[in-house]
Write an enzyme that holds these catalytic residues in place. Sequence first.
Site, PDB file in Angstrom:
ATOM      1  CG  HIS A   1      -1.823   1.136   1.388  1.00  0.00           C
ATOM      2  ND1 HIS A   1      -3.159   1.081   1.055  1.00  0.00           N
ATOM      3  CD2 HIS A   1      -1.606   2.394   1.847  1.00  0.00           C
ATOM      4  CE1 HIS A   1      -3.722   2.258   1.298  1.00  0.00           C
ATOM      5  NE2 HIS A   1      -2.795   3.077   1.785  1.00  0.00           N
ATOM      6  CD  GLU A   2       2.156   3.730   3.556  1.00  0.00           C
ATOM      7  OE1 GLU A   2       2.714   4.821   3.417  1.00  0.00           O
ATOM      8  OE2 GLU A   2       0.923   3.637   3.710  1.00  0.00           O
TER       9      GLU A   2
ATOM     10  CG  HIS B   1      -0.059   6.059  -0.789  1.00  0.00           C
ATOM     11  ND1 HIS B   1      -1.199   6.613  -1.344  1.00  0.00           N
ATOM     12  CD2 HIS B   1      -0.459   5.518   0.389  1.00  0.00           C
ATOM     13  CE1 HIS B   1      -2.235   6.400  -0.526  1.00  0.00           C
ATOM     14  NE2 HIS B   1      -1.816   5.731   0.523  1.00  0.00           N
TER      15      HIS B   1
ATOM     16  CD  GLU C   1      -5.586   5.554   2.079  1.00  0.00           C
ATOM     17  OE1 GLU C   1      -5.631   4.507   2.737  1.00  0.00           O
ATOM     18  OE2 GLU C   1      -4.509   6.095   1.777  1.00  0.00           O
TER      19      GLU C   1
HETATM   20 ZN   LIG Z   1      -2.869   5.073   2.161  1.00  0.00          ZN
END
Ligand SMILES: [Zn+2]
Length: 269
Positions: free
Chosen positions: A142-143, A146, A200
């Site tokens: 997830h990171e 981003h 997100e």
């Molecule tokens: Zn996030």
Amino acid sequence: MHAGRRVFAIVILSLLTACETVQTTQSGAVGVDRQQYMAVPSQELAQAADKQYAELLAQAKQKNLLNRNAAQVARVRTIANRLIAQTPVFRPDARRWDWEINVLTSDEVNAWCMPGGKIAVYTGLIDKLQITDDELAAVLGHEISHALREHARERVSEKAAAGSLISIGSALFGLGSLGQQGIEYAYMGVIGLPNSRLHETEADRMGVELAARAGYDPRAAQSLWQKMAKASSNETPTFLSTHPSREDRQKDLAAVAQRVMPLYQQASR
Ligand SMILES: [Zn+2]
């Protein structure tokens, strides 16, 4: 014109000439293909992040909070490196990024990846959630996503477009944040602000695909967010304040996990 204001004007001017519509990543199996509007150069953000990261590590080291547990560091780096090896699926140039992965001793439930690939995992995330390898892969995926999507650059660009950007440095790091105590000071204006729902969703979907391709169970993102929610009954994990939960998250994560299961099965063979 006051010298400071002149510099400010030049900064804004150079920013505005750099406006462009870009697609930072390829869509992958999960189909993230939104076009992005960028008003600041990618490189400037990465350079500022590198500097901030080096300062953070130096401070953590001085306080003996950096990479204290060799086995834990090895575990985090193994997982992160397997994910990083898959990033060219979304953007081929990421293989040339100067990736770094470090573990910070802190009670905070937190992890982040700065623009350009500088990663930190806090021991609070590992210990308080009793995190499994698959779940750690979900957080890191997830990171990393981003960063691949350059969401921080997008947010700085929004500030620039709104005329509220003083400098990239202040936008990235947050004015006054350097005065705070402890390693938490690294809360940058950009990383420390809540991501949008849109960002997100993109990071969720791409992160699940990265995990699956790296041989980690893509369904673990669901148990990870359940653990996060449970942990927030005592205190809100820092991670949740910057990565707000969304109502349909579990449903979306389940659907995406289903889609990438064949990639996971191929990778784990
Ligand atoms: Zn996030």
